[in-house]
Motif scaffolding. Structure first.
Motif, PDB file in Angstrom:
ATOM      1  N   GLY A  13       0.820  -1.207   0.000  1.00 28.64           N
ATOM      2  CA  GLY A  13       0.000   0.000   0.000  1.00 28.64           C
ATOM      3  C   GLY A  13       0.846   1.245   0.000  1.00 28.64           C
ATOM      4  N   SER A  14       0.227   2.344  -0.358  1.00 28.19           N
ATOM      5  CA  SER A  14       0.932   3.615  -0.500  1.00 28.19           C
ATOM      6  C   SER A  14       1.252   4.243   0.845  1.00 28.19           C
ATOM      7  CB  SER A  14       0.082   4.591  -1.317  1.00 28.19           C
ATOM      8  OG  SER A  14       0.672   5.868  -1.344  1.00 28.19           O
ATOM      9  N   SER A  15       2.472   4.738   0.970  1.00 29.46           N
ATOM     10  CA  SER A  15       2.845   5.516   2.154  1.00 29.46           C
ATOM     11  C   SER A  15       2.555   7.001   1.953  1.00 29.46           C
ATOM     12  CB  SER A  15       4.339   5.329   2.452  1.00 29.46           C
ATOM     13  OG  SER A  15       4.638   3.987   2.729  1.00 29.46           O
ATOM     14  N   LYS A  16       2.273   7.403   0.725  1.00 37.43           N
ATOM     15  CA  LYS A  16       2.084   8.814   0.416  1.00 37.43           C
ATOM     16  C   LYS A  16       0.664   9.287   0.679  1.00 37.43           C
ATOM     17  CE  LYS A  16       5.616   8.658  -3.214  1.00 37.43           C
ATOM     18  NZ  LYS A  16       5.913   8.856  -4.653  1.00 37.43           N
ATOM     19  N   ASP A  42       3.432  -2.364  11.589  1.00 44.51           N
ATOM     20  CA  ASP A  42       4.041  -1.711  10.431  1.00 44.51           C
ATOM     21  C   ASP A  42       5.448  -1.266  10.823  1.00 44.51           C
ATOM     22  OD1 ASP A  42       4.272  -0.850   7.854  1.00 44.51           O
ATOM     23  OD2 ASP A  42       2.595   0.551   7.924  1.00 44.51           O
ATOM     24  N   THR A  43       6.343  -1.184   9.842  1.00 47.04           N
ATOM     25  CA  THR A  43       7.758  -0.936  10.125  1.00 47.04           C
ATOM     26  C   THR A  43       8.293   0.205   9.260  1.00 47.04           C
ATOM     27  OG1 THR A  43       8.353  -2.651   8.520  1.00 47.04           O
ATOM     28  CG2 THR A  43       8.125  -3.336  10.816  1.00 47.04           C
ATOM     29  N   HIS A  44       9.544   0.589   9.503  1.00 48.24           N
ATOM     30  CA  HIS A  44      10.127   1.773   8.845  1.00 48.24           C
ATOM     31  C   HIS A  44       9.138   2.932   8.985  1.00 48.24           C
ATOM     32  CE1 HIS A  44      13.202  -0.771   6.910  1.00 48.24           C
ATOM     33  NE2 HIS A  44      12.200  -1.601   6.622  1.00 48.24           N
ATOM     34  N   PHE A  45       8.500   3.016  10.132  1.00 42.74           N
ATOM     35  CA  PHE A  45       7.257   3.773  10.262  1.00 42.74           C
ATOM     36  C   PHE A  45       7.447   5.275  10.117  1.00 42.74           C
ATOM     37  CE2 PHE A  45       3.494   5.384  12.508  1.00 42.74           C
ATOM     38  CZ  PHE A  45       2.518   4.669  11.844  1.00 42.74           C
ATOM     39  N   ILE A  46       8.449   5.797  10.781  1.00 46.72           N
ATOM     40  CA  ILE A  46       8.699   7.241  10.718  1.00 46.72           C
ATOM     41  C   ILE A  46       9.382   7.593   9.399  1.00 46.72           C
ATOM     42  CG2 ILE A  46       9.799   9.199  11.864  1.00 46.72           C
ATOM     43  CD1 ILE A  46       7.533   7.773  13.443  1.00 46.72           C
ATOM     44  N   ALA A  87       9.613   2.565  14.352  1.00 45.34           N
ATOM     45  CA  ALA A  87      10.673   3.265  13.635  1.00 45.34           C
ATOM     46  C   ALA A  87      11.845   2.321  13.411  1.00 45.34           C
ATOM     47  CB  ALA A  87      11.119   4.486  14.440  1.00 45.34           C
ATOM     48  N   GLU A  88      12.751   2.716  12.529  1.00 43.11           N
ATOM     49  CA  GLU A  88      13.945   1.911  12.294  1.00 43.11           C
ATOM     50  C   GLU A  88      14.820   1.860  13.546  1.00 43.11           C
ATOM     51  OE1 GLU A  88      15.791   3.518   8.809  1.00 43.11           O
ATOM     52  OE2 GLU A  88      14.208   2.781   7.477  1.00 43.11           O
ATOM     53  N   ALA A 115       8.181   3.835  19.139  1.00 43.01           N
ATOM     54  CA  ALA A 115       7.111   2.910  18.782  1.00 43.01           C
ATOM     55  C   ALA A 115       5.800   3.650  18.993  1.00 43.01           C
ATOM     56  CB  ALA A 115       7.166   1.657  19.653  1.00 43.01           C
ATOM     57  N   ILE A 116       4.935   3.614  17.985  1.00 45.68           N
ATOM     58  CA  ILE A 116       3.661   4.315  18.066  1.00 45.68           C
ATOM     59  C   ILE A 116       2.540   3.290  18.136  1.00 45.68           C
ATOM     60  CG2 ILE A 116       2.113   5.951  16.930  1.00 45.68           C
ATOM     61  CD1 ILE A 116       4.511   7.281  15.718  1.00 45.68           C
TER      62      ILE A 116
END
Length: 285
Positions: A155-158, A181-185, A209-210, A230-231
């Protein structure tokens, strides 16, 4: 049922002790995420299996993890190359899993993990060990996302909370209460995780986040580790959610979504949804 194993989902790009990073990071040997994986697995004598099943460059990824764990003092590290579904039921792979203290899933494409492993004898044994033994399952990026039952597969991150920005598929069902979900920030994935919990409002969303991870014990007790955040997305009190009635591509609305931003040392209980924040006076590490 009380779960005896430990899950360690990681947001990707965790420090492997291979290159110096100019930004803030934990000390690799004492506090880095992979050092936590080793400690929870029983120490440097632990039998660790690396599964680069999600990766398009599995040999290189496997070698990197062997080097990283070797730097931490571990010599009982083996890479299993499950390149096809039929490989997951190889007797020698099942035997290696029986003897393992830890399995480490690499990053890549989480759909490959599910396609190659889900429903196999390897998957069944992995789940049994996690439920009944002091056994660690760690996973970074795709390997973390695949731990869920409702797995984000793309899915799109944009897109900012647009219906259709997230794609879901079958995960390994190790922690069915979470959507990870990962690479979140770094990749701006707030919108797609928001849609994921809008689709499944009884579940919790976790954005990592990474170089950030979680240690999950008893299937519910979370501790944040690593250098980022972590969110937590908690939709239990949402007052409005129009996800079901909208056409794809339409902006969505969701009200009263609870969001927690947690950092190293903070804790969260999946059952009670309570947060325990590291005291301000605690030493900064």
């Amino acid at each position: 049922m009380t779960v005896k194993g430990i899950l360690i989902p990681i947001g990707g790009n965790e420090d492997k002790g291979l290159v110096a990073k100019p930004s803030y990071k934990m000390d690799f040997i004492s506090d880095g995420i992979l050092s936590h994986v080793v400690k929870e697995s029983g120490g440097t004598k632990a039998n660790i299996l690396v599964l680069p099943a999600a990766s398009s460059i599995p040999e290189e990824v496997g070698d990197n993890y062997i080097q990283a764990f070797k730097t931490l003092g571990c010599n009982n590290v083996k890479v299993l190359h499950i390149k096809k579904r039929k490989h997951a039921d190889k007797p020698e792979f099942l035997e290696a899993l029986k003897q393992a203290d830890c399995v480490m899933f690499s990053g890549g494409d989480q759909r490959k993990i599910s396609a190659k492993i889900y429903g196999s004898e390897f998957h069944k044994l992995l789940t049994e060990k996690y439920q009944h033994e002091a056994f660690v399952i760690a996973g970074t990026s795709a390997g973390a996302m695949a731990m869920a039952k409702e797995m984000i597969s793309g899915g799109s991150s944009k897109e900012a909370f647009i219906k259709g920005a997230v794609q879901m598929s079958q995960g390994l069902e190790l922690i069915p209460e979470l959507i990870i979900d990962t690479h979140f920030i770094q990749r701006g994935r707030f919108g797609r995780q928001s849609e994921a919990v809008a689709k499944f409002p009884k579940l919790l969303g976790i954005g990592l986040a990474e170089d950030t991870g979680l240690i999950i014990k008893n299937g519910k007790d979370i501790k944040v580790i690593g250098s980022g955040m972590a969110i937590v997305f908690d939709p239990q009190h949402i007052g409005h959610n129009n996800e079901k009635v909208l056409r794809e591509g339409t902006p969505m609305t969701m009200t009263n979504l609870i969001v927690h931003i947690l950092a190293n040392g903070d804790r969260f209980d999946i059952e009670t949804r309570e947060v325990k924040v590291l005291p301000i006076e605690a030493p900064f590490v």
